[in-house]
Scaffold this active site. Structure first.
Site, mmCIF file in Angstrom:
data_model
loop_
_atom_site.group_PDB
_atom_site.id
_atom_site.type_symbol
_atom_site.label_atom_id
_atom_site.label_comp_id
_atom_site.label_asym_id
_atom_site.label_seq_id
_atom_site.Cartn_x
_atom_site.Cartn_y
_atom_site.Cartn_z
ATOM 1 C CE LYS A 77 -3.643 2.429 2.480
ATOM 2 N NZ LYS A 77 -4.599 2.416 3.602
ATOM 3 C CD GLU A 126 5.571 -3.595 3.644
ATOM 4 O OE1 GLU A 126 4.874 -4.492 4.148
ATOM 5 O OE2 GLU A 126 5.892 -2.565 4.267
ATOM 6 C CE LYS A 174 -6.119 2.015 -0.696
ATOM 7 N NZ LYS A 174 -6.594 2.147 0.647
ATOM 8 C CE1 TYR A 203 -14.872 3.256 -2.752
ATOM 9 C CE2 TYR A 203 -12.962 3.676 -4.143
ATOM 10 C CZ TYR A 203 -13.519 3.496 -2.890
ATOM 11 O OH TYR A 203 -12.712 3.522 -1.779
HETATM 12 C C1 PBG Z 1 -7.324 3.774 5.416
HETATM 13 C C2 PBG Z 1 -7.711 3.493 4.024
HETATM 14 C C3 PBG Z 1 -7.516 4.335 2.927
HETATM 15 C C4 PBG Z 1 -8.103 3.724 1.844
HETATM 16 C C5 PBG Z 1 -8.620 2.514 2.280
HETATM 17 N N1 PBG Z 1 -8.346 2.390 3.640
HETATM 18 C C6 PBG Z 1 -6.931 5.663 2.793
HETATM 19 C C7 PBG Z 1 -5.694 6.065 3.482
HETATM 20 O O1 PBG Z 1 -4.734 5.290 3.599
HETATM 21 O O2 PBG Z 1 -5.713 7.199 3.916
HETATM 22 C C8 PBG Z 1 -8.138 4.308 0.475
HETATM 23 C C9 PBG Z 1 -9.265 3.944 -0.356
HETATM 24 C C10 PBG Z 1 -9.476 4.813 -1.529
HETATM 25 O O3 PBG Z 1 -8.805 5.839 -1.746
HETATM 26 O O4 PBG Z 1 -10.362 4.444 -2.295
HETATM 27 N N2 PBG Z 1 -6.473 2.897 6.014
HETATM 28 ZN ZN ZN Z 2 -5.951 3.787 8.028
#
Ligand code: PBG
Ligand code: ZN
Length: 324
Positions: A195, A233, A248, A313
């Site tokens: 992530k 990771e 992600k 989405y």
């Molecule tokens: C929080 C989280 C985030 C997303 C999913 N869980 C955002 C962040 O790390 O601030 C992002 C999802 C998206 O942007 O669609 N842990």
């Molecule tokens: Zn978070």
């Protein structure tokens, strides 16, 4: 394979040939629909940063979950919009927390759709970080126990799969142990393994009220410049017990999806995040491109790169296009 012996256009000249040689096919089976659960009744509050997405109270969330099931989407991913925030993010692991209530409602009323729950603290902490603080720094080890508590409370509420998105080191092992000790050894973990610290999360943070109140997430989320680190990771999370690993965001990280796919034999998920969604919606609204076509092209590209499943989405909209 030289012209004029080889003519790639021969197999592009009609729809039948094009279908026959198509390498990647999107299916509704590929999609996971993220949803935002909110307290209250009859709530369907549009999210301005993400046109077409809503804050949904449990009654309405159940309706959307049913629609998703009816169109063939195999799973939803739940995020919670809590009533109160505090330093320890207590609503995240409360029995009556919003996600716990939403899971129960969906599991009660809809059978046949998997409910995945996002495990994190940022929506629930008053400082907006994904772990708990020690002064101004996010305390990795102190956060682990709380994250495991969140995951356990989700499992107890009926969650089918937990998805830790916090990026603390060691959280997959901690969650696995805690679930196993309580008899939830059958609940899989989808780990947000690679992530990145991405500006593409902007619309989500507006939607979830989860932007950090100070600083940023660079000390726990990955540097967008790094690819080898993604392999480390991912490998680490697998060794700790992850069942599905996620990359992600998706679109700016197709190379990461591809590399992970080549090196790892576990199912790979890609998260087509809020900013990717919002960009396409905005460009479509401006009339500068065809949103529907770009949506399908984008999702196809994510799958072509190697994703076995896509959190998006667009899930409902794309499922409708595939149905036509
Ligand atoms: C929080 C989280 C985030 C997303 C999913 N869980 C955002 C962040 O790390 O601030 C992002 C999802 C998206 O942007 O669609 N842990
Ligand atoms: Zn978070």
């Amino acid at each position: 394979m030289l012209f004029p012996d080889y003519r790639p256009r021969r197999l592009r000249q009609n729809p039948a040939f094009r279908r026959m040689i198509r390498e990647t096919r999107l299916s509704v089976d590929d999609f996971i629909l993220p949803l935002f659960a909110a307290h209250g009744k009859g709530v369907k509050e549009p999210i301005s940063s993400m046109p077409g997405q809503y804050h949904l109270s449990c009654d309405n969330l159940v309706k959307v979950a049913k629609e998703a099931l009816d169109i063939g989407i195999p799973a939803i991913l739940l995020f919670g919009i809590p009533q109160k925030k505090d330093a320890l993010g207590t609503e995240a692991y409360s029995k009556d927390g919003i996600v716990q209530k939403a899971v129960q409602a969906v599991k009660d009323k809809v059978s046949g759709i998997a409910v995945i729950t996002d495990v994190c603290l940022c929506q629930y902490t008053d400082h907006g970080h994904c772990g708990i603080l020690n002064g101004k720094t996010v305390d990795n080890d102190a956060s682990l126990e709380l994250l495991a508590k969140v995951a356990l409370s989700h499992a107890k509420a009926g969650s089918d799969m937990v998805a830790p998105s916090d990026m603390m080191d060691g959280r997959v092992a901690e969650i696995r142990n805690t679930l196993d000790e309580d008899g939830f050894e059958h609940i899989p973990i989808m780990s947000y393994a690679a992530k990145y610290c991405s500006a593409y999360y902007g619309p989500f943070r507006q939607a979830a009220g989860s932007a950090p109140k100070f600083g940023d997430r660079q000390t726990y989320q990955m540097d967008p410049a790094n690819a080898l680190e993604a392999i480390r990771e991912v490998t680490m999370d697998i060794e700790e017990g992850a069942d599905i690993i996620m990359v992600k965001p998706a679109l700016a990280y197709l190379d990461i999806i591809c590399r992970v796919r080549e090196e790892i034999d576990l199912p790979v998920a890609a998260y087509n995040v809020s900013g990717e969604y919002a960009m396409i919606k905005a460009a479509d609204k401006l009339g500068v491109l065809d949103g529907k076509k770009v949506m399908m092209e984008t999702l196809t590209a994510i799958k072509r790169a190697g994703a076995d499943m896509i959190l998006t989405y667009f899930a409902m909209e794309a499922a409708k296009v595939l149905q036509e």
